[in-house]
Design a protein around this motif. Structure first.
Motif, PDB file in Angstrom:
ATOM      1  N   GLY A 106       1.040  -1.295  -0.024  1.00 62.36           N
ATOM      2  CA  GLY A 106      -0.059   0.007  -0.100  1.00 62.36           C
ATOM      3  C   GLY A 106       0.659   1.217   0.073  1.00 62.36           C
ATOM      4  O   GLY A 106       0.647   2.330  -0.667  1.00 62.36           O
ATOM      5  N   PHE A 107       2.100   1.263   0.822  1.00 63.62           N
ATOM      6  CA  PHE A 107       2.897   2.411   0.743  1.00 63.62           C
ATOM      7  C   PHE A 107       3.313   2.695  -0.426  1.00 63.62           C
ATOM      8  O   PHE A 107       3.691   3.736  -0.962  1.00 63.62           O
ATOM      9  N   PHE A 108       3.988   1.404  -1.256  1.00 67.45           N
ATOM     10  CA  PHE A 108       4.311   1.598  -2.572  1.00 67.45           C
ATOM     11  C   PHE A 108       3.369   2.285  -3.593  1.00 67.45           C
ATOM     12  O   PHE A 108       3.717   3.207  -4.511  1.00 67.45           O
ATOM     13  N   PHE A 109       2.004   1.993  -3.526  1.00 63.55           N
ATOM     14  CA  PHE A 109       1.169   2.618  -4.620  1.00 63.55           C
ATOM     15  C   PHE A 109       1.023   4.048  -3.968  1.00 63.55           C
ATOM     16  O   PHE A 109       0.842   5.016  -4.862  1.00 63.55           O
ATOM     17  N   ILE A 113       1.427   7.457  -6.210  1.00 62.62           N
ATOM     18  CA  ILE A 113       0.616   8.563  -6.392  1.00 62.62           C
ATOM     19  C   ILE A 113       0.910   9.856  -5.946  1.00 62.62           C
ATOM     20  O   ILE A 113       0.760  10.960  -6.434  1.00 62.62           O
ATOM     21  N   GLY A 114       1.553   9.716  -4.650  1.00 65.33           N
ATOM     22  CA  GLY A 114       1.597  10.978  -4.056  1.00 65.33           C
ATOM     23  C   GLY A 114       2.950  11.786  -4.497  1.00 65.33           C
ATOM     24  O   GLY A 114       2.903  13.111  -4.557  1.00 65.33           O
ATOM     25  N   THR A 115       3.796  11.117  -5.445  1.00 64.04           N
ATOM     26  CA  THR A 115       5.117  11.812  -5.757  1.00 64.04           C
ATOM     27  C   THR A 115       4.714  12.854  -6.847  1.00 64.04           C
ATOM     28  O   THR A 115       4.912  13.878  -6.839  1.00 64.04           O
ATOM     29  N   PRO A 116       4.229  12.312  -8.196  1.00 64.82           N
ATOM     30  CA  PRO A 116       3.688  13.213  -9.044  1.00 64.82           C
ATOM     31  C   PRO A 116       2.730  14.126  -8.664  1.00 64.82           C
ATOM     32  O   PRO A 116       2.478  15.342  -8.950  1.00 64.82           O
ATOM     33  N   LEU A 167      -5.373   6.817   1.171  1.00 62.66           N
ATOM     34  CA  LEU A 167      -6.102   7.877   1.910  1.00 62.66           C
ATOM     35  C   LEU A 167      -5.252   8.456   2.954  1.00 62.66           C
ATOM     36  O   LEU A 167      -5.125   9.675   3.203  1.00 62.66           O
ATOM     37  N   GLY A 168      -4.542   7.666   3.872  1.00 61.72           N
ATOM     38  CA  GLY A 168      -3.787   7.987   4.892  1.00 61.72           C
ATOM     39  C   GLY A 168      -2.348   8.632   4.410  1.00 61.72           C
ATOM     40  O   GLY A 168      -1.832   9.632   5.051  1.00 61.72           O
ATOM     41  N   ALA A 169      -1.775   7.958   3.588  1.00 57.66           N
ATOM     42  CA  ALA A 169      -0.316   7.991   3.407  1.00 57.66           C
ATOM     43  C   ALA A 169       0.002   9.042   2.056  1.00 57.66           C
ATOM     44  O   ALA A 169       0.713  10.197   2.187  1.00 57.66           O
ATOM     45  N   VAL A 170      -0.991   9.260   1.066  1.00 56.11           N
ATOM     46  CA  VAL A 170      -0.588  10.298  -0.058  1.00 56.11           C
ATOM     47  C   VAL A 170      -0.525  11.497   0.468  1.00 56.11           C
ATOM     48  O   VAL A 170       0.347  12.181  -0.210  1.00 56.11           O
ATOM     49  N   PHE A 225       1.644   7.264   8.657  1.00 54.16           N
ATOM     50  CA  PHE A 225       0.180   7.146   8.531  1.00 54.16           C
ATOM     51  C   PHE A 225      -0.285   5.967   7.832  1.00 54.16           C
ATOM     52  O   PHE A 225      -1.381   5.338   8.219  1.00 54.16           O
ATOM     53  N   SER A 226       0.449   5.253   6.856  1.00 58.57           N
ATOM     54  CA  SER A 226       0.038   4.067   6.230  1.00 58.57           C
ATOM     55  C   SER A 226      -0.096   2.980   7.218  1.00 58.57           C
ATOM     56  O   SER A 226      -1.022   2.151   7.244  1.00 58.57           O
ATOM     57  N   TRP A 227       0.825   3.033   7.910  1.00 57.42           N
ATOM     58  CA  TRP A 227       0.892   1.891   8.995  1.00 57.42           C
ATOM     59  C   TRP A 227      -0.165   1.990  10.190  1.00 57.42           C
ATOM     60  O   TRP A 227      -1.030   1.000  10.462  1.00 57.42           O
ATOM     61  N   ARG A 228      -0.383   3.177  10.476  1.00 58.87           N
ATOM     62  CA  ARG A 228      -1.538   3.345  11.481  1.00 58.87           C
ATOM     63  C   ARG A 228      -2.779   3.282  10.783  1.00 58.87           C
ATOM     64  O   ARG A 228      -3.865   2.493  11.306  1.00 58.87           O
ATOM     65  N   SER A 229      -3.083   3.609   9.640  1.00 53.67           N
ATOM     66  CA  SER A 229      -4.272   3.345   8.721  1.00 53.67           C
ATOM     67  C   SER A 229      -4.464   1.913   8.624  1.00 53.67           C
ATOM     68  O   SER A 229      -5.802   1.444   8.652  1.00 53.67           O
TER      69      SER A 229
END
Length: 297
Positions: A106-109, A113-116, A167-170, A225-229
């Motif tokens: 999930g963090f890889f996805f 998304i978050g970088t661009p 939704l938590g990490a992006v 955030f992703s781990w907590r989510s």
């Protein structure tokens, strides 16, 4: 007369070279490997001492019956017995791998998304004005709030888990990159344009390298955030087909009123979070700092 001038010029040149060599020596950091004993004393002993202190206090609370109800505070030995039993039954690694595999994928996805998205917000004024405040708002929104709508939209499956992670990490990854780009000195951008680094080439060769410290900080926060989510999603949306991850293990302990199992899950969640930080993000941060001369190798 000419010979005197030549001698003076040579002397001035030698003095200038000596001055430059002295300045270079002052700026040069001696990069020597620390002795093993010093590394042990500075890096290993402090956390081990802290862990030992926590265990001593924990055991004292139980032994002196300050907390005399085992259903509220089990002893460290009782928690260890539960962990050992899960290991002997071959279930412990399964709990860990179920959650870690979901979290990393999930963090890889989220990274893709978050970088661009962060670059777009940082470089295009209209986009920043339009969605910049939304990203900041999403970052402050508790990740557990996304679990009910994700379950309704996607059902009880792994897609729901990944949606909650995204939704938590992006927003954290995007905002970290925006912050890093904002801190790039304008001189770097002008120098890049002078050398022909414009458009995507300028972004790749100038903006991204200069924004790395803020970007790495955003990545680290995005993982948190992703781990907590993920833990929130596993606790709330439990379903047999999803397997038993660490969040589900925590919820199982609560349902069974088994505090030893609850503490087992909490400790495993904590250990995984620390391990990911030590194995991935701490080396990445050191590399970024070392590449800028801010950390001795």
């Amino acid at each position: 007369m000419a010979s005197t001038d030549t001698t003076a010029a040579t002397k001035d040149g030698n003095d200038l070279a000596g001055l430059e060599a002295g300045l270079d020596a002052l700026e040069t950091v001696q990069q020597t490997r620390k002795p093993f004993g010093q590394v042990l004393q500075e890096k290993v002993l402090p956390p081990l001492t802290a862990i030992a202190l926590v265990l001593v206090v924990w055991q004292a609370l139980v032994s002196f019956e300050i907390v005399d109800d085992p259903s509220k505070l089990p002893s460290p030995g009782a928690v260890w017995d539960v962990v050992r039993q899960a290991w002997l039954e071959g279930e412990l690694l399964g709990y860990i791998w179920t959650s870690v595999s979901r979290g990393l994928l999930g963090f890889f996805f989220a990274l893709l998304i978050g970088t661009p998205l962060g670059l777009l917000v940082a470089r295009v004024k209209f986009v920043r004005a339009a969605i910049g405040p939304i990203l900041s708002g999403l970052q402050s929104l508790p990740s557990v709030a996304w679990v009910p709508p994700a379950v309704i939209w996607l059902g009880l499956n792994n897609s729901m888990m990944y949606a909650v992670i995204l939704l938590g990490a992006v927003p954290s990854i995007a905002n970290g990159l925006v912050s890093g780009v904002d801190q790039v000195p304008p001189l770097f951008l002008r120098a890049g344009r002078t050398m022909g680094a414009t458009g995507l080439k300028g972004t790749w060769h100038v903006v991204l390298p200069a924004a790395l410290p803020g970007y790495v900080a955003g990545l680290k926060q995005g993982w948190a955030f992703s781990w907590r989510s993920l833990m929130a999603a596993e606790i709330i949306a439990s379903f047999p087909d999803l397997g038993v991850g660490l969040g589900q293990l925590l919820e199982n302990g609560r349902n069974a009123s088994d505090m030893a199992m609850v503490f087992e899950a909490i400790l495993l969640i904590l250990i995984v979070g620390i391990a990911i930080d030590l194995l991935i993000f701490s080396p990445l941060e050191r590399w970024v700092l070392r590449s800028r001369g801010l950390l001795v190798k």
